[in-house]
Design an enzyme around this catalytic site. Structure first.
Site, PDB file in Angstrom:
ATOM      1  N   LEU A 190      21.322 -26.220  22.227  1.00 58.65           N
ATOM      2  CA  LEU A 190      22.951 -26.677  21.575  1.00 58.65           C
ATOM      3  C   LEU A 190      22.292 -25.984  19.855  1.00 58.65           C
ATOM      4  CD1 LEU A 190      25.574 -26.603  21.259  1.00 58.65           C
ATOM      5  CD2 LEU A 190      25.625 -28.949  20.846  1.00 58.65           C
ATOM      6  N   ASP A 191      22.277 -25.168  19.909  1.00 56.95           N
ATOM      7  CA  ASP A 191      21.873 -24.507  18.383  1.00 56.95           C
ATOM      8  C   ASP A 191      21.418 -26.115  17.075  1.00 56.95           C
ATOM      9  OD1 ASP A 191      21.425 -22.156  19.041  1.00 56.95           O
ATOM     10  OD2 ASP A 191      22.809 -20.644  18.161  1.00 56.95           O
ATOM     11  N   ARG A 192      20.410 -25.467  16.400  1.00 56.06           N
ATOM     12  CA  ARG A 192      20.498 -26.637  15.466  1.00 56.06           C
ATOM     13  C   ARG A 192      21.440 -27.155  14.546  1.00 56.06           C
ATOM     14  NH1 ARG A 192      15.285 -25.814  11.045  1.00 56.06           N
ATOM     15  NH2 ARG A 192      15.262 -27.459  10.421  1.00 56.06           N
TER      16      ARG A 192
END
Length: 208
Positions: free
Chosen positions: A44-46
């Site tokens: 899950l992207d930052r």
């Protein structure tokens, strides 16, 4: 049974346990999850928030991260602008991105959800409205949801992964996790057992 960890990832946290490539340490999963031997089932992207699954079982990890199992993932996206229901039709048919067409998605307009405040808050432009969309996909391309909403003219301001398969963050505060026991689906159970867990940066399901 395999161990499954449900984690509500805050904004600005990396979906890995270490950060060795940045001279200034950034927040990682190790700042929140104190369980040994579990690995993320997808990323899950930052700059995205919400549900991450971690497990100690390689086949269970593949079940939720490998696109061939087509596990549905539901996202809540706050977009810039005021889309109508008709504006979402291209998402339901599938839109063409720079890496090819997407599969048809489930998409609908929703009221602002009752969720945690983001830290830091989203930056709004006072002259432009915003709208929440619920979007369900069974793929995991890099930043796919953001690219899909941008493709129909409504950039994503805030993105929350609300559920993966039967699991959700509905009962988890931001930064909290819950440990469950989980079973493989018949399809995953019959798949060859991975030689080792895919690690903290699986090749499948790049996240959003």
């Amino acid at each position: 049974m395999a161990k499954l960890v449900l984690f509500n990832k805050p904004f600005d946290v990396l979906s890995q346990f270490t950060d060795t490539k940045n001279p200034t340490p950034r927040a990682t999963l190790s700042d929140y999850i104190k369980i040994k031997g579990v690995y993320p089932a997808g990323r899950l992207d930052r700059d995205s928030e919400g549900l991450m699954l971690l497990t100690d079982d390689g086949r269970l990890q593949a079940q939720y991260s490998n696109p061939r199992f087509a596990t549905e993932k539901t996202y809540l996206a706050q977009v810039e602008g005021a889309p109508t229901d008709a504006d979402l039709d291209p998402l339901r048919r599938g839109v063409t991105l720079n890496d090819g067409p997407t599969r048809p998605a489930k998409a609908r307009l929703i009221d602002p959800p009752s969720i945690w405040e983001r830290d830091p808050p989203v930056r709004y432009r006072k002259s432009i409205p915003d709208q929440w969309i619920e979007l369900t996909i069974a793929e995991g391309r890099n930043r796919q949801v953001r690219r899909m909403t941008a493709a129909i003219g409504f950039p994503t301001l805030r993105l929350i992964r609300w559920s993966i398969g039967p699991y959700t963050v509905a009962d988890l505060d931001v930064g909290e996790y819950e440990v469950k026991e989980a079973m493989l689906t018949p399809k995953a159970a019959s798949a060859p057992k991975p030689r080792r867990p895919e690690g903290q940066r699986p090749r499948h399901n790049r996240g959003q």
